[in-house]
Design a protein around this motif. Structure first.
Motif, short mmCIF file in Angstrom:
data_model
loop_
_atom_site.label_atom_id
_atom_site.label_comp_id
_atom_site.label_asym_id
_atom_site.label_seq_id
_atom_site.Cartn_x
_atom_site.Cartn_y
_atom_site.Cartn_z
N TYR A 1 46.79 -56.27 7.79
CA TYR A 1 46.42 -54.98 8.56
C TYR A 1 46.47 -54.28 10.06
N ASN B 1 48.63 -48.57 11.71
CA ASN B 1 50.72 -47.64 11.89
C ASN B 1 50.50 -47.62 13.15
N HIS B 2 50.30 -46.51 13.98
CA HIS B 2 50.40 -46.18 15.22
C HIS B 2 48.72 -45.81 15.98
N ASN C 1 48.73 -49.55 8.48
CA ASN C 1 50.08 -50.16 7.94
C ASN C 1 49.84 -52.01 7.59
N TYR D 1 39.61 -46.26 7.53
CA TYR D 1 41.11 -46.25 7.84
C TYR D 1 41.31 -45.17 6.99
N ILE E 1 47.06 -45.96 3.51
CA ILE E 1 47.40 -47.61 4.44
C ILE E 1 48.79 -46.76 3.81
N GLN E 2 49.99 -46.40 4.93
CA GLN E 2 51.21 -46.64 5.08
C GLN E 2 51.88 -47.70 5.16
N PHE E 3 53.59 -47.69 4.14
CA PHE E 3 54.07 -48.60 4.37
C PHE E 3 55.48 -48.31 5.19
N ASN E 4 55.60 -48.93 6.15
CA ASN E 4 56.85 -48.16 6.90
C ASN E 4 58.54 -48.99 6.54
N HIS F 1 53.28 -44.88 1.07
CA HIS F 1 52.13 -44.31 1.14
C HIS F 1 50.64 -44.20 0.14
#
Length: 167
Positions: free
Chosen positions: A72, A75-76, A85, A116, A119-122, A164
């Motif tokens: 992890y 994410n940006h 991410n 954090y 959490i985002q999975f793209n 997300h």
């Protein structure tokens, strides 16, 4: 999950075991957007990432084998760095033993502890039903599915989910 599986931070010495888990997953081309012919050096650089990447391994204490891995990272950068991410892989021989769930929960807990907020999975491949079911059971929701965004090697173009959850 078996009592013989432990989750811990990865070390540099773990790379051969991590690669042994990742390589068949990447070569199959069914769940990751990495090139199927990715070279080990490129995979290592990508998986281990930079200074903000945290990598975990699931180790079967009996033989000491790595049977799963997760990473992890932000994410940006900058204003988006409070959202993590994450990526996961489990060895086929460890399927059904709860390794993915244990890694998922470990990442949720560690990302929360690191500050954090979500959490985002793209890119969760829509046909990866087991992963979608697991992430939903851990509180992730699908925000959108990008149609035909993944070139599955046998099914052709399939959707990629953006998933997300808040921490």
């Amino acid at each position: 999950m078996s009592d013989t599986i432990t989750i811990r931070a990865a070390t540099d010495a773990d790379w051969p075991g991590v690669w042994a888990v990742l390589e068949p997953v990447f070569r199959a081309g069914e769940t990751y957007t990495y090139p199927r012919d990715i070279r080990e050096e490129s995979a290592r650089a990508s998986w281990l990432g930079g200074e903000h990447t945290r990598v975990l391994v699931a180790v079967d204490a009996g033989p000491g084998d790595i049977v799963g891995t997760a990473k992890y990272l932000p994410n940006h950068p900058g204003a988006g760095a409070h959202v993590a991410n994450a990526s996961f892989a489990v060895a086929a021989r460890a399927a059904g033993r709860g390794v993915g769930r244990a890694l998922g929960q470990a990442v949720i807990d560690a990302a929360r502890a690191d500050g954090y907020r979500a959490i985002q999975f793209n890119a969760v491949v829509d046909t990866n039903v087991a992963a979608v079911r697991l992430w939903e059971s851990l509180g992730f929701a699908t925000l959108a599915t990008v149609p035909e965004a993944f070139a599955h090697p046998t099914l052709g173009p399939v959707g990629l989910r953006i998933m997300h959850r808040f921490l």
